[in-house]
Design an enzyme around this catalytic site. Structure first.
Site, mmCIF file in Angstrom:
data_model
loop_
_atom_site.group_PDB
_atom_site.id
_atom_site.type_symbol
_atom_site.label_atom_id
_atom_site.label_comp_id
_atom_site.label_asym_id
_atom_site.label_seq_id
_atom_site.Cartn_x
_atom_site.Cartn_y
_atom_site.Cartn_z
ATOM 1 N N LYS A 152 35.658 -48.875 34.810
ATOM 2 C CA LYS A 152 35.178 -49.914 35.722
ATOM 3 C C LYS A 152 35.454 -49.517 37.167
ATOM 4 O O LYS A 152 34.614 -49.720 38.053
ATOM 5 C CB LYS A 152 35.843 -51.247 35.406
ATOM 6 C CG LYS A 152 35.437 -52.365 36.359
ATOM 7 C CD LYS A 152 36.043 -53.706 35.965
ATOM 8 C CE LYS A 152 35.612 -54.796 36.946
ATOM 9 N NZ LYS A 152 36.125 -56.132 36.548
ATOM 10 N N HIS A 209 3.227 -34.007 5.715
ATOM 11 C CA HIS A 209 3.118 -35.276 6.432
ATOM 12 C C HIS A 209 3.827 -36.407 5.688
ATOM 13 O O HIS A 209 3.272 -37.495 5.489
ATOM 14 C CB HIS A 209 1.658 -35.629 6.708
ATOM 15 C CG HIS A 209 0.962 -34.635 7.596
ATOM 16 N ND1 HIS A 209 1.417 -34.311 8.862
ATOM 17 C CD2 HIS A 209 -0.126 -33.873 7.385
ATOM 18 C CE1 HIS A 209 0.618 -33.401 9.397
ATOM 19 N NE2 HIS A 209 -0.325 -33.110 8.522
#
Length: 528
Positions: free
Chosen positions: A140, A281
Site C-alpha cells: 500500500k 479441432h
C-alpha cells in the site's frame, strides 16, 4: 513523493530462505540495518550479520507460539507512514517509530502443507496472519517501501541498489507492489479454497476463490489477432500443463486445447492394451485399440485419413520406433505419450517442427470443476466423469447384443463422451469406423459419420465401409427413429444411447423391425 528512496532499514521474515545470503550481503554492504524474526534472524546471524530482533524493535516479546510478533505499531507504522506528511512524521517521532524502507516477506507454506496431507491442526497453523499484513502494508505504501515476496525478485532489487546508489526507483516499487497484492490474493484464495472444498465439503461455495499463476505467454490465441497465456494452479502444473516437450516448435493455444482433448480421451485406456486417438479441432477423427501401438495408430488413421492430416495424436503407452515411423508419414502437429524410446525419439528428431510431448495420463474418472465464461458471468459445473459398464445398461430390444457387439458398443460409448454434440460414433473391431460431431441435427451427425466411412473405404480400397456390421453410440437420445434408421442403413447392427425420449417406443420398434440390438445407458454425454 520521491522517485528514489534510499534503503536504510530492511525487515526480513521469510519461510523460503533461498537467495537470502546474496540479498543480505548486498544490504549489509550498503550499511542497511537488518530487522528480522525467529528463524530468519537465526539464518542471518549464521551468515555473520548483525540483526535487530523484531521483539527488540517493538519492545514486546513474541508470544502465543509466535502467533503474535509483528502485529505492532512500530512495525506497521514503519511500513505505512507517509514520509512527506508532517502529521505522520510527528507521530513517528512521538511513538519512537522508525521507517522501514524494504520488506522481504514470504508466507507460511500453506499450500504445501495441504498438499502433503497434513493434519487439520497443522494446516490451520500454516495460515499466515502477520506476513500478509506486512506485505499489504508495504505494498500500500509503495511510494516509500519496496516489498519483496519471492526470491525471484532479489536480483532485480540488488541491481537497482547498484544502479541507484542504494536506492529503489518508484517504477520498481510499483511493480513489486502489484506482485505483492497478487501474492496475498493467491494465498487467501488457497486458504478459502481449502476451507470451502476440503474442510466444508462444498461443491459450489458462495464465493469461488480462484488464483492461477501464469506459466507462459503463448504466441497468440485461437486466431493471430487474439492474445493468450497458459496459467496453472498454485499447487503446480498437472496433466498436459506439466508435460515435457522434447522437441518441436512452441505450442500454440490451439495445440494445447486439442492436445488436452487428446490426452483426456486416451486416458480412458490408461490401464488397457495399446490405444491411439487422433484429434482435430478438439474432436476425435479416429480412435482405435490394437495388439501394438503401430496397429492401433493405423486403425485410428484409417477412420478418417483426410482429417488426420495436421492433427494431434495421443497414445496410451510409450512410443516405439515402428509407431513413430508410421506417424511421420504425414504432417502431424503434436504427438503426446507417457514416454518414448530412443528409436521413436530418433525418428521424430527428423521432423523438427513436430512437437513431441511426454505426459502422465490422468485419471478419466477424476472429479473437478469446469469453468466457462459467459457475458457478465461464469458457468461452473462438475466435470463429466460419468461412465457406465455392461452391468449398468438396459437391453431394450428383443435381441440382445452379441459378445463382439458388447465390446464395440462400450468402445463407441467411451469415444462418444469426448465428441462434440450432437455426437455419433460408429465402431467396428475396437476402432472407430465413422464419427459425426457438432451438428445441429443428430440425423446429420449420423449421416456424416456414415459418409466419412464410405470415403475412408474408397481411399483404402476396401470392398465396403467399416460401418457394415458396426455398433453405434449416440451421446444423447434419438428424438425420432430417423437417426437410428440412417445408422441401420449404413450397416450398423447395434446401438447404445441414453434413452429418455418421449418417442423411445417408436425408436425401439424401429430397431426391432431391423433386427438391431439396442441398449439404454440412462446417462447423457453432451459436450458443447
Amino acid at each position: 513523493m520521491t522517485d528514489l528512496v534510499p534503503i536504510r532499514r530492511a525487515l526480513l521474515s521469510v519461510s523460503d530462505k533461498s537467495g537470502l545470503e546474496p540479498l543480505a550481503a548486498a544490504l549489509v554492504a550498503r550499511g542497511v540495518e537488518l530487522v528480522s524474526t525467529g528463524g530468519t534472524a537465526a539464518a542471518l546471524r549464521a551468515l555473520g550479520h548483525h540483526v535487530l530482533d523484531v521483539a527488540a524493535l517493538t519492545g514486546s516479546p513474541e508470544m502465543m507460539d509466535g502467533r503474535v510478533k509483528t502485529l505492532h505499531p512500530r512495525v506497521h507504522g514503519g511500513l505505512l507512514a507517509l514520509r512527506d506528511d508532517p502529521a505522520h512524521v510527528a507521530a513517528m517521532q512521538t511513538h519512537g517509530i522508525g521507517a522501514i524502507d524494504l520488506a522481504v516477506i514470504n508466507l507460511y507454506p500453506f499450500a504445501a502443507t495441504v498438499a502433503k496431507g497434513s493434519p487439520r491442526a497443522d494446516i490451520i497453523e500454516n495460515i499466515d496472519i502477520g506476513g500478509p499484513a506486512m506485505v499489504r502494508s508495504s505494498a500500500k505504501n509503495h511510494e516509500y517501501v519496496a516489498i519483496l515476496t519471492s526470491p525471484d525478485q532479489y536480483g532485480d532489487v540488488i541491481a537497482a541498489l547498484d544502479a541507484h546508489d542504494g536506492a529503489t526507483p518508484l517504477s520498481l516499487r510499483r511493480q513489486l507492489a502489484a506482485a505483492a497484492f497478487a501474492h496475498t490474493a493467491a494465498y487467501d484464495a488457497a486458504v478459502a479454497s481449502w476451507f470451502a472444498f476440503a474442510d466444508q465439503g462444498e461443491q459450489f461455495p458462495a464465493v469461488l476463490p480462484i488464483a492461477l499463476t501464469r506459466k507462459e505467454t503463448l504466441r497468440y490465441g485461437e486466431n493471430p489477432h487474439q492474445q493468450a497465456a497458459l496459467y496453472v494452479p498454485q499447487t503446480g502444473a498437472r496433466g498436459l500443463a506439466a508435460a515435457t516437450q522434447l522437441q518441436g516448435k512452441e505450442l500454440s493455444y490451439n495445440n494445447l486445447n486439442d492436445a488436452d482433448g487428446a490426452l483426456d480421451l486416451i486416458a480412458e485406456w490408461r490401464d488397457s492394451g495399446p490405444a491411439c486417438a487422433i484429434i482435430k479441432h478438439a474432436n476425435p477423427c479416429g480412435v482405435a485399440t490394437g495388439t501394438t501401438l503401430a496397429e492401433a495408430y493405423g486403425k485410428a488413421f484409417d477412420c478418417d485419413p483426410v482429417s488426420a492430416f495436421g492433427g494431434i495424436i495421443a497414445v496410451n503407452q510409450p512410443l516405439d520406433g515402428p509407431t513413430a515411423e508410421a506417424i511421420t508419414q504425414i504432417f502431424t502437429e503434436v504427438v503426446i505419450a507417457p514416454g518414448a524410446d530412443d528409436a521413436a525419439r530418433a525418428v521424430f528428431a527428423t521432423k523438427k517442427n513436430l512437437r513431441l510431448l511426454i505426459a502422465d495420463l490422468p485419471d478419466p474418472r477424476r472429479p473437478g470443476l469446469m469453468l466457462r465464461p459467459i457475458s457478465g458471468g461464469m458457468l461452473v459445473q462438475s466435470r463429466d466423469n460419468g461412465a457406465v459398464g455392461r452391468d449398468a445398461v438396459q437391453v431394450v430390444t428383443r435381441r440382445a447384443p452379441t459378445e463382439a457387439e458388447w465390446a464395440d458398443l462400450l468402445f463407441a460409448w467411451t469415444v462418444a463422451r469426448h465428441v462434440k454434440s450432437n455426437a455419433i460414433v460408429y465402431a467396428h473391431g475396437g476402432a472407430t469406423a465413422g464419427i459425426g460431431a457438432g451438428q445441429m441435427s443428430r440425423l446429420d451427425s449420423t449421416r456424416i459419420a456414415a459418409r466419412k466411412a464410405i470415403d475412408a473405404a474408397e481411399t483404402a480400397g476396401w470392398p465396403q465401409p467399416r460401418t457394415i456390421g458396426s455398433c453405434v453410440a449416440s451421446d444423447a437420445f434419438f428424438p425420432f427413429p430417423d437417426g437410428l434408421i440412417a445408422a441401420a442403413d449404413a450397416g450398423a447392427t447395434a446401438i447404445i444411447q441414453p434413452g429418455g425420449s418421449i418417442r423411445d417406443k417408436d425408436v425401439i420398434a424401429a430397431a426391432d423391425e431391423r433386427g438391431l440390438a439396442m441398449v439404454f445407458t440412462g446417462m447423457r454425454h453432451f459436450r458443447h
